[in-house]
Each structure stands twice: as structure tokens, then as C-alpha cells.
Design a protein around this motif. Structure first.
Motif, PDB file in Angstrom:
ATOM      1  N   UNK A 205       0.806  -1.217   0.000  1.00  0.00           N
ATOM      2  CA  UNK A 205       0.000   0.000   0.000  1.00  0.00           C
ATOM      3  C   UNK A 205       0.845   1.276   0.000  1.00  0.00           C
ATOM      4  N   UNK A 206       1.963   1.248  -0.700  1.00  0.00           N
ATOM      5  CA  UNK A 206       2.793   2.445  -0.783  1.00  0.00           C
ATOM      6  C   UNK A 206       2.885   3.000  -2.208  1.00  0.00           C
ATOM      7  N   UNK A 207       2.420   2.232  -3.180  1.00  0.00           N
ATOM      8  CA  UNK A 207       2.457   2.697  -4.563  1.00  0.00           C
ATOM      9  C   UNK A 207       1.131   3.346  -4.935  1.00  0.00           C
ATOM     10  N   UNK A 208       1.200   4.592  -5.375  1.00  0.00           N
ATOM     11  CA  UNK A 208       0.011   5.298  -5.862  1.00  0.00           C
ATOM     12  C   UNK A 208      -0.148   5.054  -7.357  1.00  0.00           C
TER      13      UNK A 208
ATOM     14  N   UNK B  21       4.337  -8.230 -15.234  1.00  0.00           N
ATOM     15  CA  UNK B  21       3.002  -8.771 -14.961  1.00  0.00           C
ATOM     16  C   UNK B  21       3.058 -10.136 -14.296  1.00  0.00           C
ATOM     17  N   UNK B  22       4.177 -10.817 -14.419  1.00  0.00           N
ATOM     18  CA  UNK B  22       4.311 -12.135 -13.800  1.00  0.00           C
ATOM     19  C   UNK B  22       4.499 -12.049 -12.292  1.00  0.00           C
ATOM     20  N   UNK B  23       4.932 -10.897 -11.806  1.00  0.00           N
ATOM     21  CA  UNK B  23       5.322 -10.783 -10.403  1.00  0.00           C
ATOM     22  C   UNK B  23       4.462  -9.844  -9.572  1.00  0.00           C
ATOM     23  N   UNK B  24       3.535  -9.123 -10.197  1.00  0.00           N
ATOM     24  CA  UNK B  24       2.713  -8.190  -9.433  1.00  0.00           C
ATOM     25  C   UNK B  24       1.253  -8.621  -9.486  1.00  0.00           C
ATOM     26  N   UNK B  25       0.495  -8.138  -8.517  1.00  0.00           N
ATOM     27  CA  UNK B  25      -0.929  -8.452  -8.473  1.00  0.00           C
ATOM     28  C   UNK B  25      -1.675  -7.661  -9.540  1.00  0.00           C
TER      29      UNK B  25
ATOM     30  N   UNK C 198      -4.190  -5.836  -9.039  1.00  0.00           N
ATOM     31  CA  UNK C 198      -4.478  -4.526  -8.462  1.00  0.00           C
ATOM     32  C   UNK C 198      -3.307  -3.577  -8.663  1.00  0.00           C
ATOM     33  N   UNK C 199      -2.090  -4.079  -8.502  1.00  0.00           N
ATOM     34  CA  UNK C 199      -0.899  -3.258  -8.712  1.00  0.00           C
ATOM     35  C   UNK C 199      -0.738  -2.905 -10.181  1.00  0.00           C
ATOM     36  N   UNK C 200      -0.989  -3.872 -11.060  1.00  0.00           N
ATOM     37  CA  UNK C 200      -0.835  -3.632 -12.491  1.00  0.00           C
ATOM     38  C   UNK C 200      -1.751  -2.523 -12.985  1.00  0.00           C
ATOM     39  N   UNK C 201      -2.899  -2.333 -12.328  1.00  0.00           N
ATOM     40  CA  UNK C 201      -3.829  -1.267 -12.711  1.00  0.00           C
ATOM     41  C   UNK C 201      -3.224   0.114 -12.503  1.00  0.00           C
ATOM     42  N   UNK C 202      -2.217   0.204 -11.652  1.00  0.00           N
ATOM     43  CA  UNK C 202      -1.601   1.490 -11.341  1.00  0.00           C
ATOM     44  C   UNK C 202      -0.536   1.884 -12.366  1.00  0.00           C
ATOM     45  N   UNK C 203      -0.237   0.979 -13.300  1.00  0.00           N
ATOM     46  CA  UNK C 203       0.809   1.234 -14.285  1.00  0.00           C
ATOM     47  C   UNK C 203       0.273   2.054 -15.448  1.00  0.00           C
TER      48      UNK C 203
END
Length: 292
Positions: free
Chosen positions: A213-216, A235-239, A241-246
Motif C-alpha cells: 500500500x505504498x504505490x500510488x 506482470x508475472x510478479x505483481x498483483x 491490483x498493482x498492475x492497474x496502477x501502471x
């Protein structure tokens, strides 16, 4: 809040996940043999300390309020921080101490927002890499530099002194997060070099495991088409939810509009802003007075 008063967390029901996780802190701290994280000393005292609840809330939100998983992840992080020496007295190694190979590769700044407030931003200037083997060749050295950049950025969130709580999972945004910008203009590594692959994989795994919860948002700027492998690898290593922030930005001049949020003077001119270069912007933080 007055200068000598302490911030208070919104009232919590007796069975709230946050209080459940807090009740496990004695066991967590005993197992980890470490209690410091991001400038906050985790305390099992009752009533719960504001800063402690802030950290626990981040771990809860990262696992959708799964108290067991949050306790497990926090224990692992505290053990890792102790082993890595991140909270030692001399833990924050100045970037220049990593040697000339890392000069100009990373910066921390702040960018103002519409309506007030600022976002902390880390900048990874990969286009400044001239020789892959120099920054990426020593795996552990690179990781210490990259983690150090993140830790420096977190200090500017002022988690130990803030009075702004984090909403419950699903009920609002966490206001204590960081924007990341990766600049690829002029990159000299245009293939999946094993050194880069190993460094990227290790960095992503550490950030996923120990910086919840530190990446905006994360901006990839001027990414050559030939480097499309990078996004497949990430994409192989992140969730999901995280990928949506890219966000990929093909033209660097567009970054100012996407990142600026109001104060273009906080973004370099060559990146779509009206401000000075990154070294000058970073120096502004050296004189920053933490909020009381």
C-alpha cells in the motif's frame, strides 16, 4: 490538533480487523525481534498508538482485511528489515556513497496537487545507465541502492507524525502513497539482459512483499517498443491490483499533464513541466520541515 496533543484514530468497533491485528502485535514483535518500520515504532500498548494503527492498516488493506495474512506479512517484513539493517542508526546510506555508477539514476521530489497537498515521487532515470554491468552487476549493491531510494521517499510521507488516518479497506483511498516514474529515454539496454532481469525480479518481489500500500501510480516514460518484454515480465510478479496502477507514456512531454496535478513548476521542463531539473527539485526536500 495542537502541538502537544496526539492524533486520534476514528472510533473502532471491538471486533474491527484493525483491533484484531493490534491484539496480535505482542506475538508479532516477539517473533520478529524488531519493532521499527518507516520511522514508526510499533507499540502493543492500549489504547493503540496512531502511528501503529497507520502501519497495521496498510498491511490489512493489502490483503483485503485478512487478519491472519496481514499478521504473517508484517512478521516477515519486520524480520527482513532487521536482517537487512534498514532501521539501524546509520541505515540511510547517501546515494553518492554507492559510487559514481549510481549518480543521476534516482531522485526523490514532491509534486503539488490541485486543491493543496503534495505527492511524493521517486524517479528512476534508466536512460542514464551507460554500462549495464556497473549498476546491475553487483546484485546486492543494486538492491540496497534501490531500497534506499524507496526508504528516502517514505521519510517524506512523515508517517510517524501525520494525523491523517487511512480509511478501511474498500472505503476510500490511502493518502500516504508514492508516485514512481521510470524514465527510459536514451536507454542503451534494448533487450532482456540477464543482469537487468535478475535485478528487476528481485526488486519487484521485495516491493510486493515488504512495501504494501505504498504505490500510488507508476509511470513508464519513453519506453522503446523493443522493450515490451518488460511489461510481460513485470506482470508475472505483481498483483492485478498493482498492475492497474501502471501507465505507459510514449512522449515524455505528456508526463507533466499526467503527473502534475496542478503544480507544473514541480516537474522539469523537458518532462512537460515548467520547473528545473531533477537534482534541483530534489534539493528542495533537504530544507523541508516535517509537519508537527
Amino acid at each position: 490538533m495542537t502541538a502537544d496533543s496526539k492524533p486520534t484514530w476514528p472510533a473502532l468497533a471491538a471486533d474491527h480487523p484493525l483491533l484484531q491485528l493490534h491484539s496480535r502485535l505482542p506475538t508479532i514483535l516477539e517473533q520478529a525481534e524488531h519493532s521499527h518500520i518507516w520511522g514508526v515504532h510499533l507499540s502493543p500498548a492500549t489504547p493503540p498508538d496512531f502511528g501503529t494503527l497507520l502501519i497495521l492498516q496498510k498491511y490489512l488493506r493489502s490483503v483485503a482485511d485478512d487478519v491472519d495474512k496481514a499478521a504473517e506479512n508484517l512478521t516477515k517484513t519486520l524480520k527482513w528489515r532487521k536482517e537487512f539493517g534498514l532501521d539501524n542508526e546509520n541505515a540511510n546510506t547517501p546515494p553518492e556513497d554507492f559510487g559514481p555508477d549510481f549518480i543521476g539514476l534516482g531522485y526523490v521530489t514532491k509534486v503539488g496537487k490541485h486543491g493543496g497537498g503534495e505527492n511524493v515521487v521517486t524517479w528512476n532515470v534508466y536512460g542514464a545507465v551507460q554500462d549495464i554491468k556497473k549498476p546491475f552487476g553487483d546484485h546486492q549493491r543494486f538492491l540496497r541502492w534501490r531500497i534506499g531510494l524507496m526508504e528516502r521517499a517514505i521519510t517524506h510521507l512523515h508517517l510517524s507524525t501525520t494525523s491523517t488516518p487511512i480509511p478501511d479497506y474498500g472505503k476510500g483511498d490511502d493518502p500516504h502513497r508514492i508516485d514512481q516514474v521510470h524514465l527510459y529515454g536514451g536507454v542503451s539496454f534494448l533487450r532482456m539482459d540477464p543482469l537487468i532481469k535478475a535485478a528487476s525480479k528481485a526488486t519487484i518481489e521485495i516491493m510486493q512483499a515488504h512495501y504494501p500500500e505504498l504505490l500510488l501510480r507508476k509511470f513508464f516514460v519513453e519506453v522503446p517498443l523493443i522493450m515490451s518484454w518488460m511489461f510481460s515480465a513485470v506482470s508475472l510478479f505483481v498483483s492485478a491490483e498493482t498492475a492497474k496502477k501502471f501507465q505507459v507514456i510514449s512522449y515524455k512531454q505528456n508526463l507533466g499533464r499526467e503527473l502534475g496535478l496542478g503544480r507544473l513548476e514541480d516537474i522539469p521542463q523537458d518532462l512537460g513541466g515548467t520547473g528545473p531539473d531533477l537534482p534541483t527539485l530534489e534539493k528542495r526536500l533537504e530544507h523541508e520541515i516535517p509537519p508537527q
